[in-house]
Design a protein around this motif. Structure first.
Motif, PDB file in Angstrom:
ATOM      1  N   VAL A  57       0.836  -1.038  -0.150  1.00 42.15           N
ATOM      2  CA  VAL A  57       0.001  -0.052  -0.251  1.00 42.15           C
ATOM      3  C   VAL A  57       0.942   1.461  -0.191  1.00 42.15           C
ATOM      4  O   VAL A  57       2.153   1.544   1.201  1.00 42.15           O
ATOM      5  CB  VAL A  57      -1.445   0.183   1.006  1.00 42.15           C
ATOM      6  CG1 VAL A  57      -1.429   0.765   1.061  1.00 42.15           C
ATOM      7  CG2 VAL A  57      -2.340  -1.295   1.181  1.00 42.15           C
ATOM      8  N   PHE A  58       0.760   2.129  -0.649  1.00 42.20           N
ATOM      9  CA  PHE A  58       1.225   3.645  -0.606  1.00 42.20           C
ATOM     10  C   PHE A  58       0.545   4.123  -0.764  1.00 42.20           C
ATOM     11  O   PHE A  58      -0.847   4.488  -1.821  1.00 42.20           O
ATOM     12  CB  PHE A  58       1.399   3.915  -2.338  1.00 42.20           C
ATOM     13  CG  PHE A  58       2.897   3.821  -2.891  1.00 42.20           C
ATOM     14  CD1 PHE A  58       3.885   2.284  -2.670  1.00 42.20           C
ATOM     15  CD2 PHE A  58       4.285   4.567  -2.999  1.00 42.20           C
ATOM     16  CE1 PHE A  58       5.189   2.312  -2.363  1.00 42.20           C
ATOM     17  CE2 PHE A  58       4.976   4.267  -3.378  1.00 42.20           C
ATOM     18  CZ  PHE A  58       5.550   3.306  -3.053  1.00 42.20           C
ATOM     19  N   ALA A  59       0.469   5.089   0.915  1.00 42.56           N
ATOM     20  CA  ALA A  59      -0.963   6.367   0.932  1.00 42.56           C
ATOM     21  C   ALA A  59       0.018   7.487   1.154  1.00 42.56           C
ATOM     22  O   ALA A  59       0.711   7.558   1.725  1.00 42.56           O
ATOM     23  CB  ALA A  59      -1.531   5.660   2.262  1.00 42.56           C
ATOM     24  N   ASP A  79      -2.766  12.477 -12.892  1.00 39.49           N
ATOM     25  CA  ASP A  79      -3.732  12.515 -12.727  1.00 39.49           C
ATOM     26  C   ASP A  79      -4.132  11.087 -11.140  1.00 39.49           C
ATOM     27  O   ASP A  79      -4.961  10.439 -10.916  1.00 39.49           O
ATOM     28  CB  ASP A  79      -4.617  11.431 -13.875  1.00 39.49           C
ATOM     29  CG  ASP A  79      -3.564   9.618 -14.502  1.00 39.49           C
ATOM     30  OD1 ASP A  79      -2.652  10.119 -13.849  1.00 39.49           O
ATOM     31  OD2 ASP A  79      -4.571   9.635 -14.662  1.00 39.49           O
ATOM     32  N   ASN A  80      -2.326  10.770 -11.032  1.00 44.00           N
ATOM     33  CA  ASN A  80      -2.522   9.762  -9.806  1.00 44.00           C
ATOM     34  C   ASN A  80      -1.439   9.474  -9.072  1.00 44.00           C
ATOM     35  O   ASN A  80       0.246   8.520  -9.222  1.00 44.00           O
ATOM     36  CB  ASN A  80      -2.371   8.286 -10.617  1.00 44.00           C
ATOM     37  CG  ASN A  80      -2.786   7.334  -9.651  1.00 44.00           C
ATOM     38  OD1 ASN A  80      -1.860   7.327  -7.964  1.00 44.00           O
ATOM     39  ND2 ASN A  80      -3.857   5.857  -9.656  1.00 44.00           N
ATOM     40  N   ARG A  95      -2.433  -1.201  -3.660  1.00 44.23           N
ATOM     41  CA  ARG A  95      -3.349  -0.803  -3.799  1.00 44.23           C
ATOM     42  C   ARG A  95      -2.923   1.319  -3.559  1.00 44.23           C
ATOM     43  O   ARG A  95      -1.731   1.028  -2.472  1.00 44.23           O
ATOM     44  CB  ARG A  95      -4.114  -0.638  -1.897  1.00 44.23           C
ATOM     45  CG  ARG A  95      -5.522   0.106  -2.146  1.00 44.23           C
ATOM     46  CD  ARG A  95      -5.845  -0.587  -0.638  1.00 44.23           C
ATOM     47  NE  ARG A  95      -6.874   0.641  -0.071  1.00 44.23           N
ATOM     48  CZ  ARG A  95      -7.202   1.504   0.792  1.00 44.23           C
ATOM     49  NH1 ARG A  95      -6.680   0.002   2.392  1.00 44.23           N
ATOM     50  NH2 ARG A  95      -8.582   2.014   1.898  1.00 44.23           N
ATOM     51  N   ALA A  96      -3.703   1.834  -3.431  1.00 43.50           N
ATOM     52  CA  ALA A  96      -2.739   3.246  -4.082  1.00 43.50           C
ATOM     53  C   ALA A  96      -3.627   4.297  -2.909  1.00 43.50           C
ATOM     54  O   ALA A  96      -5.104   4.164  -3.673  1.00 43.50           O
ATOM     55  CB  ALA A  96      -2.764   3.790  -5.021  1.00 43.50           C
ATOM     56  N   VAL A  97      -3.654   4.886  -2.209  1.00 45.25           N
ATOM     57  CA  VAL A  97      -4.922   5.798  -1.157  1.00 45.25           C
ATOM     58  C   VAL A  97      -3.931   6.506  -1.261  1.00 45.25           C
ATOM     59  O   VAL A  97      -3.280   7.716  -0.856  1.00 45.25           O
ATOM     60  CB  VAL A  97      -4.433   5.254  -0.053  1.00 45.25           C
ATOM     61  CG1 VAL A  97      -6.169   5.971   0.731  1.00 45.25           C
ATOM     62  CG2 VAL A  97      -5.101   3.749  -0.079  1.00 45.25           C
ATOM     63  N   LEU A  98      -5.087   8.278  -1.448  1.00 41.85           N
ATOM     64  CA  LEU A  98      -4.766   9.316  -1.521  1.00 41.85           C
ATOM     65  C   LEU A  98      -6.381   9.960   0.019  1.00 41.85           C
ATOM     66  O   LEU A  98      -7.433  10.032  -0.856  1.00 41.85           O
ATOM     67  CB  LEU A  98      -5.297  10.171  -3.026  1.00 41.85           C
ATOM     68  CG  LEU A  98      -5.049  11.534  -2.687  1.00 41.85           C
ATOM     69  CD1 LEU A  98      -3.207  12.458  -2.314  1.00 41.85           C
ATOM     70  CD2 LEU A  98      -5.441  12.152  -3.990  1.00 41.85           C
ATOM     71  N   GLY A 154      -4.331   3.432 -13.442  1.00 42.12           N
ATOM     72  CA  GLY A 154      -4.362   2.611 -12.505  1.00 42.12           C
ATOM     73  C   GLY A 154      -5.279   2.605 -11.235  1.00 42.12           C
ATOM     74  O   GLY A 154      -5.964   4.194 -10.878  1.00 42.12           O
ATOM     75  N   GLN A 155      -4.581   2.135 -10.272  1.00 39.19           N
ATOM     76  CA  GLN A 155      -5.745   1.817  -9.523  1.00 39.19           C
ATOM     77  C   GLN A 155      -6.060   3.296  -8.295  1.00 39.19           C
ATOM     78  O   GLN A 155      -4.107   3.204  -8.032  1.00 39.19           O
ATOM     79  CB  GLN A 155      -5.883   0.855  -8.750  1.00 39.19           C
ATOM     80  CG  GLN A 155      -7.000   0.429  -6.998  1.00 39.19           C
ATOM     81  CD  GLN A 155      -6.166   0.622  -6.241  1.00 39.19           C
ATOM     82  OE1 GLN A 155      -4.858   1.388  -6.182  1.00 39.19           O
ATOM     83  NE2 GLN A 155      -6.717   1.441  -4.842  1.00 39.19           N
TER      84      GLN A 155
END
Length: 510
Positions: A57-59, A79-80, A95-98, A154-155
């Motif tokens: 996970v990258f948050a 865009d991401n 998973r990538a979380v912003l 990407g997600q």
């Protein structure tokens, strides 16, 4: 021995680009975060490529340039953001979380993903943040600015903006569209509670922040490594002009910075598998997250229940008292958040332990929502240098709206859940003050600020109606009242307020 699922921070990194650097490039948010992530990966002491590939996970913390849906990034953006950084360091997280906006975000994410690791849902996570305010200011209105547009797809779990927790149409109409004026209301309310004059309180603020600047002057990651004296901070000059009452410029978070920070969090089991030396491991002994009532609902805007409960709960979880803490990094966008902790836990401005490790937001730098990730990075480094000691990070979001706390140490300890949800019920049960949106009649000033940053100097008021004691907001450009607000002391002053058809209440001196 601890449970192999116990989370540990094993790598931290920071990066700062100053405009007076000979190689200043005007970096993007992605580039700044990438430098910090590379530093964090290297800091693990393990194989950088292996650690990067292990991150699930990258948050990321949301930057100012993408903090509202009403404007586009002036120099373009990815865009991401999260996956742009991941791609650059050879990672491909599941998973990538912003995160939503809020300076509490860094500590909240450490606690959140620490809990997920302890539960067995995750093994390795990375938290990153950056702010490119210096670049945006440098190239504003110019034709030669860099193009930071990037399409990676990407997600992405975009958790939304979240600014509705900090302001409403009603408060924005009455001038609460920026942090300095919002916190000005809180600090002036605290001054009223303490019974101090304008001059006395400005001196107290300067005495609080002068030691912060001394720390910043020695920090290689500071955006403004200059030591300031109490007199310099307290004296209003052309260079230290008023921003929003009660703050001269040098007491306000420095947000035009280029800074990035990152932290690698993993289970003890993963750390062993990846070959991270144990001297790199730092444990989270206590943690808590609390949310305050909305600003106008608070019975007393001069105090913070969320801060008090969060700090107390994190200390309880760690099994220590405030006297056992060796280092602090308290969120310091303005004096009020620091004063709140000092008031509730008996800390003095000149506490020999110091109240910051970075140097604070006005001097080290205020990189938006990611500031406390720098505080965490400094705390992790300090704990490695002081094995067995405890370091406390206090992270604040909004108008003292959300407060997150972490207590760190190299001493091994199993993960323990906190009682934040149960404690939140205490805040939910607090009484709410009645608010009259369209106010007419006689009233008094409960607290105030003045916007010097508007074309016309404007007073911003939280007041109480004489008729029923309900709270209202108002603005004023009335010469007599604004003069009192800028050269005298309007706390408790009698005013007359009139509701306008535009939804704004306007006040004049009674």
């Amino acid at each position: 021995m601890v449970d192999p699922r116990t989370p540990v921070i094993v790598g931290v990194g920071q990066f700062t680009e100053r405009i007076d650097d000979p190689d200043y490039r005007g970096m993007s948010a992605v580039e700044l975060a990438t430098e910090a992530v590379r530093a964090a990966l290297a800091d693990t002491g393990a194989d950088v490529t292996a650690v990067a590939k292990a991150i699930q996970v990258f948050a990321g913390l949301r930057q100012f340039e993408i903090c509202t849906p009403y404007a586009t990034a002036p120099l373009g953006c990815s865009d991401n953001y999260i996956r742009s950084v991941a791609n650059r360091v050879g990672a491909d997280p599941e998973r990538a979380v912003l995160e939503p906006i809020g300076g509490n975000g860094p500590q909240k994410l450490v606690s959140e993903f620490g809990g997920a690791i302890a539960a067995g849902d995750l093994e390795v996570a990375l938290i990153l943040g950056s702010e490119n305010g210096s670049t945006l200011k440098t190239f504003a209105g110019r034709d030669d600015g860099p193009d930071h547009s990037e399409t990676v797809g990407g997600q992405l779990d975009d958790l939304g903006y979240g600014f509705e927790q900090y302001m409403s149409e009603y408060t924005a109409k009455h001038g609460l569209s920026g942090a300095p004026v919002q916190y000005g209301l809180l600090d002036n309310a605290r001054r009223a509670r303490l019974g101090l004059s304008v001059e006395e309180y400005r001196l107290k603020m300067a005495e609080l922040f002068a030691p912060f600047s001394k720390v910043a002057a020695k920090n290689p990651f500071s955006s403004s490594p200059v030591e300031r004296s109490v007199e310099e901070l307290a004296t209003v000059t052309a260079d230290n002009r008023m921003i929003c009452d009660p703050y001269p410029r040098l007491m306000v978070a420095r947000d035009t910075v280029n800074q990035g920070a990152a932290a690698v969090l993993m289970s003890v089991e993963a750390a062993r598998k990846l070959g991270v030396p144990e001297e790199k491991w730092v444990y989270l002994h206590g943690h808590a997250d609390q949310r305050e009532q909305d600003l106008l609902d608070r019975e007393d805007v001069s105090v913070s229940y969320s801060e008090k409960q969060a700090v107390a709960e994190a200390l309880r979880g760690a099994g220590i008292t405030i006297d056992d803490v060796a280092t602090f990094d308290l969120y310091s966008c303005f004096p009020f958040p620091v004063f709140a902790v000092c008031d509730d836990f008996g800390l003095a401005a000149n506490d020999p332990r110091g109240l910051t490790l970075t140097g604070g937001l006005p001097y080290f730098g205020g990189p938006g929502n990611s500031y406390s990730l720098h505080g965490i990075a400094e705390t992790v480094a300090a704990m490695r240098d002081k094995p067995g000691a405890f370091g406390l990070v206090g992270a604040n979001g909004g108008v003292m709206s959300k407060y997150s706390v972490g207590v760190y140490s190299t001493t091994p300890v199993d993960w323990a859940p906190d009682r934040s949800k149960e404690l939140q019920a205490d805040i939910a049960a607090l009484p709410k003050l009645a608010v009259t949106r369209n106010a007419n009649g006689a009233g008094v000033i409960e607290t105030y600020s003045v916007r010097y940053d508007w074309p016309e100097r404007t007073g911003v008021i939280i007041g109480r109606l004489d008729a029923d004691g309900s709270r209202f907001m108002a603005i004023s450009t009335d010469d007599d009242l604004v003069t009192l607000m800028t050269t005298g002391d309007p706390l408790g002053a009698k005013i007359t307020v009139t509701a306008g058809e535009d939804g704004k209440n306007r006040a004049v001196l009674a």
